[in-house]
Design a protein around this motif. Structure first.
Motif, PDB file in Angstrom:
ATOM      1  N   SER B 151      46.754  29.543  41.130  1.00 38.62           N
ATOM      2  CA  SER B 151      46.917  30.979  40.915  1.00 38.62           C
ATOM      3  C   SER B 151      47.718  31.265  39.643  1.00 38.62           C
ATOM      4  CB  SER B 151      47.638  31.595  42.119  1.00 38.62           C
ATOM      5  OG  SER B 151      47.946  32.940  41.857  1.00 38.62           O
ATOM      6  N   GLY B 152      47.270  32.260  38.885  1.00 40.83           N
ATOM      7  CA  GLY B 152      47.965  32.627  37.646  1.00 40.83           C
ATOM      8  C   GLY B 152      49.040  33.676  37.860  1.00 40.83           C
ATOM      9  N   LEU B 153      49.055  34.295  39.051  1.00 40.43           N
ATOM     10  CA  LEU B 153      50.057  35.328  39.338  1.00 40.43           C
ATOM     11  C   LEU B 153      51.260  34.686  40.026  1.00 40.43           C
ATOM     12  CD1 LEU B 153      50.861  38.303  39.320  1.00 40.43           C
ATOM     13  CD2 LEU B 153      49.648  38.603  41.467  1.00 40.43           C
ATOM     14  N   ARG B 154      52.344  34.601  39.291  1.00 40.52           N
ATOM     15  CA  ARG B 154      53.541  33.923  39.795  1.00 40.52           C
ATOM     16  C   ARG B 154      54.793  34.667  39.371  1.00 40.52           C
ATOM     17  NH1 ARG B 154      52.482  27.637  39.446  1.00 40.52           N
ATOM     18  NH2 ARG B 154      50.323  27.651  40.077  1.00 40.52           N
ATOM     19  N   GLY B 155      55.778  34.637  40.201  1.00 40.29           N
ATOM     20  CA  GLY B 155      57.057  35.244  39.863  1.00 40.29           C
ATOM     21  C   GLY B 155      58.143  34.186  39.824  1.00 40.29           C
ATOM     22  N   LEU B 156      59.046  34.325  38.866  1.00 42.93           N
ATOM     23  CA  LEU B 156      60.157  33.364  38.745  1.00 42.93           C
ATOM     24  C   LEU B 156      61.470  34.131  38.708  1.00 42.93           C
ATOM     25  CD1 LEU B 156      58.760  31.376  35.655  1.00 42.93           C
ATOM     26  CD2 LEU B 156      58.319  30.851  38.047  1.00 42.93           C
ATOM     27  N   ASN B 157      62.467  33.632  39.406  1.00 41.84           N
ATOM     28  CA  ASN B 157      63.784  34.249  39.259  1.00 41.84           C
ATOM     29  C   ASN B 157      64.555  33.540  38.140  1.00 41.84           C
ATOM     30  OD1 ASN B 157      64.783  31.888  40.326  1.00 41.84           O
ATOM     31  ND2 ASN B 157      65.457  32.771  42.276  1.00 41.84           N
ATOM     32  N   ARG B 158      65.773  33.964  37.897  1.00 38.00           N
ATOM     33  CA  ARG B 158      66.542  33.422  36.770  1.00 38.00           C
ATOM     34  C   ARG B 158      66.717  31.897  36.865  1.00 38.00           C
ATOM     35  NH1 ARG B 158      67.108  34.048  31.695  1.00 38.00           N
ATOM     36  NH2 ARG B 158      68.718  32.671  30.975  1.00 38.00           N
ATOM     37  N   LYS B 159      66.974  31.451  38.107  1.00 38.56           N
ATOM     38  CA  LYS B 159      67.186  30.019  38.316  1.00 38.56           C
ATOM     39  C   LYS B 159      65.925  29.228  37.908  1.00 38.56           C
ATOM     40  CE  LYS B 159      68.536  26.991  42.132  1.00 38.56           C
ATOM     41  NZ  LYS B 159      68.591  26.937  43.581  1.00 38.56           N
ATOM     42  N   ALA B 160      64.778  29.748  38.300  1.00 39.47           N
ATOM     43  CA  ALA B 160      63.517  29.072  37.960  1.00 39.47           C
ATOM     44  C   ALA B 160      63.247  29.149  36.457  1.00 39.47           C
ATOM     45  CB  ALA B 160      62.363  29.696  38.737  1.00 39.47           C
ATOM     46  N   ILE B 161      63.542  30.298  35.866  1.00 39.05           N
ATOM     47  CA  ILE B 161      63.352  30.456  34.406  1.00 39.05           C
ATOM     48  C   ILE B 161      64.193  29.400  33.666  1.00 39.05           C
ATOM     49  CG2 ILE B 161      63.807  31.991  32.425  1.00 39.05           C
ATOM     50  CD1 ILE B 161      63.194  34.360  34.344  1.00 39.05           C
ATOM     51  N   GLU B 162      65.408  29.204  34.153  1.00 39.22           N
ATOM     52  CA  GLU B 162      66.317  28.243  33.506  1.00 39.22           C
ATOM     53  C   GLU B 162      65.864  26.803  33.691  1.00 39.22           C
ATOM     54  OE1 GLU B 162      69.059  28.517  31.744  1.00 39.22           O
ATOM     55  OE2 GLU B 162      69.630  30.630  31.918  1.00 39.22           O
ATOM     56  N   LYS B 163      65.402  26.501  34.909  1.00 41.69           N
ATOM     57  CA  LYS B 163      65.214  25.086  35.248  1.00 41.69           C
ATOM     58  C   LYS B 163      63.809  24.533  35.057  1.00 41.69           C
ATOM     59  CE  LYS B 163      68.993  24.179  38.393  1.00 41.69           C
ATOM     60  NZ  LYS B 163      69.372  23.617  39.681  1.00 41.69           N
ATOM     61  N   LEU B 164      62.805  25.390  35.102  1.00 40.52           N
ATOM     62  CA  LEU B 164      61.434  24.868  35.053  1.00 40.52           C
ATOM     63  C   LEU B 164      61.112  24.213  33.720  1.00 40.52           C
ATOM     64  CD1 LEU B 164      58.978  27.354  36.781  1.00 40.52           C
ATOM     65  CD2 LEU B 164      59.526  25.023  37.452  1.00 40.52           C
ATOM     66  N   GLU B 165      60.437  23.084  33.802  1.00 38.41           N
ATOM     67  CA  GLU B 165      60.006  22.397  32.580  1.00 38.41           C
ATOM     68  C   GLU B 165      58.483  22.296  32.582  1.00 38.41           C
ATOM     69  OE1 GLU B 165      61.783  18.607  31.873  1.00 38.41           O
ATOM     70  OE2 GLU B 165      63.792  19.428  32.133  1.00 38.41           O
ATOM     71  N   ILE B 166      57.872  22.783  31.521  1.00 41.07           N
ATOM     72  CA  ILE B 166      56.410  22.650  31.412  1.00 41.07           C
ATOM     73  C   ILE B 166      56.111  21.781  30.192  1.00 41.07           C
ATOM     74  CG2 ILE B 166      54.208  23.874  31.187  1.00 41.07           C
ATOM     75  CD1 ILE B 166      55.574  26.349  32.334  1.00 41.07           C
ATOM     76  N   ASN B 167      55.553  20.625  30.444  1.00 39.95           N
ATOM     77  CA  ASN B 167      55.223  19.719  29.340  1.00 39.95           C
ATOM     78  C   ASN B 167      53.751  19.752  28.969  1.00 39.95           C
ATOM     79  OD1 ASN B 167      57.834  18.550  28.914  1.00 39.95           O
ATOM     80  ND2 ASN B 167      57.581  17.540  30.891  1.00 39.95           N
TER      81      ASN B 167
END
Lengths: 117, 223
Positions: B151-167
């Motif tokens: 799914s392309g519809l996703r929500g991220l909170n601040r913690k996820a914005i900070e921690k997620l890594e997309i390589n």
């Protein structure tokens, strides 16, 4: 019209040997351009020289095959080629992914920089 | 309204739909919208600017994962509290974007995924089956079962914005986010959404034949 198989093989041996010698010569001249990896610098000429030996002395492949428990030299060459080919493709694939990742990072940096200007 | 939310829309040659998507979001009161133009050769960037969206432009086409990664980097840099990603082809309804935002504000999880599971099962059995295999594959990699990993519809909170890594840079980012979230101990919640499939969005969506390519790329990245 008779077909001289032995003569034909010799012709092929000459042609393939020439190709391999040219390849080796080009490789030595362009080593620094082709790879900076020490393993590549050793492995590429090694396999090319090995190819030359097998072309000039076909029985050597049978000796090597027997050493690994394979009966025919031709089978041994096919198995080895498949393994080397697979390894080469995998290595190129990894390089492609690494380049993609670097390109992604550069694109992100440019996009963010342009937004700041 | 929603000043602490950044909407991220990855777009590659979406001139036919991007205007309508932006119009809908603005009407619903979403103020901060970023279109990541992924090297489009059409009028996508121009239309996005005309609709008062912030535009981050890639110099060349990288892929949707690369565009999402740029959007998240922008959200991180400007300290947005929430980020929601959605497709530029118009397949996501504004009411579903609002639902995702509400879940983020309720602190129900670090990542909220809009799941099309029931819709795919009923109307698109082939897509559903391929999705199921993708879900199982992601489960094997991450240990977390998600009913709609693509799914392309996703929500991220601040913690996820900070921690997620997309390589990764292609569609495999959808799965990579879940694997990365599990590694970073981020919580994930799914909520049902209804995708709007038009001929255009079907054409622009992921090709089913791409599934194998995605799996190989993910495996290579993980091991």
């Amino acid at each position: 019209m008779s077909f001289d198989i032995i003569h034909c093989m010799n012709v092929f041996q000459i042609i393939f040997s020439l190709i391999i010698v040219i390849l080796l010569f080009r490789l030595i001249r362009n080593t620094s351009k082709i790879s900076k990896n020490n393993l590549d610098i050793i492995a590429l000429p090694f396999f090319i020289i090995l190819g030359l030996i097998v072309i000039l002395f076909p029985d050597t492949s049978t000796v090597a095959a027997n050493f690994f428990g394979i009966q025919r030299g031709a089978d041994f060459i096919i198995y080895t080629s498949i393994i080397i080919g697979f390894f080469a493709i995998y290595k190129l694939y990894i390089q492609k992914l690494t380049l993609e990742k670097k390109l992604k990072e550069i694109a992100t940096k440019i996009a963010l920089l342009e937004k700041n200007e | 309204m929603n000043e602490d939310l950044l909407i991220i829309i990855p777009a590659f040659n979406e001139e036919k739909s991007i205007g309508q998507v932006l119009e809908g979001l603005k009407t619903a009161g979403f103020a901060n919208i970023t279109v990541v133009d992924d090297g489009s050769s059409d009028q996508t960037k121009k239309i996005a600017i005309e609709n008062n969206a912030k535009v981050l432009a890639h110099p060349v086409n990288i892929g949707v994962g690369g565009a999402i990664s740029t959007g998240i980097a922008f959200a991180k840099r400007h300290s947005y509290k929430y980020a929601i990603t959605l497709d530029a082809d118009g397949q996501h309804a504004i009411k579903d974007v609002e639902k995702i935002l509400q879940e983020l504000k309720n602190y129900s999880a670090d990542i909220i995924i809009g799941s099309r599971l029931s819709q795919l099962r009923k109307k698109y059995p082939l897509k559903f089956t391929v999705n199921l295999f993708s879900n199982l594959f992601v489960f094997l990699l991450s240990g977390k079962y998600i009913s709609d990993t693509q799914s392309g519809l996703r929500g991220l909170n601040r913690k996820a914005i900070e921690k997620l890594e997309i390589n990764t840079s292609g569609h495999e980012y959808c799965s990579e986010i879940i694997v990365s979230a599990q590694k970073q101990k981020l919580t994930i919640k799914e909520i049902p959404i209804e995708a709007i499939y038009t001929d255009y969005s079907k054409r622009k969506g992921q090709k089913l034949s791409n599934a194998l390519n995605i799996m190989v790329k993910l495996l290579t990245h993980e091991f």
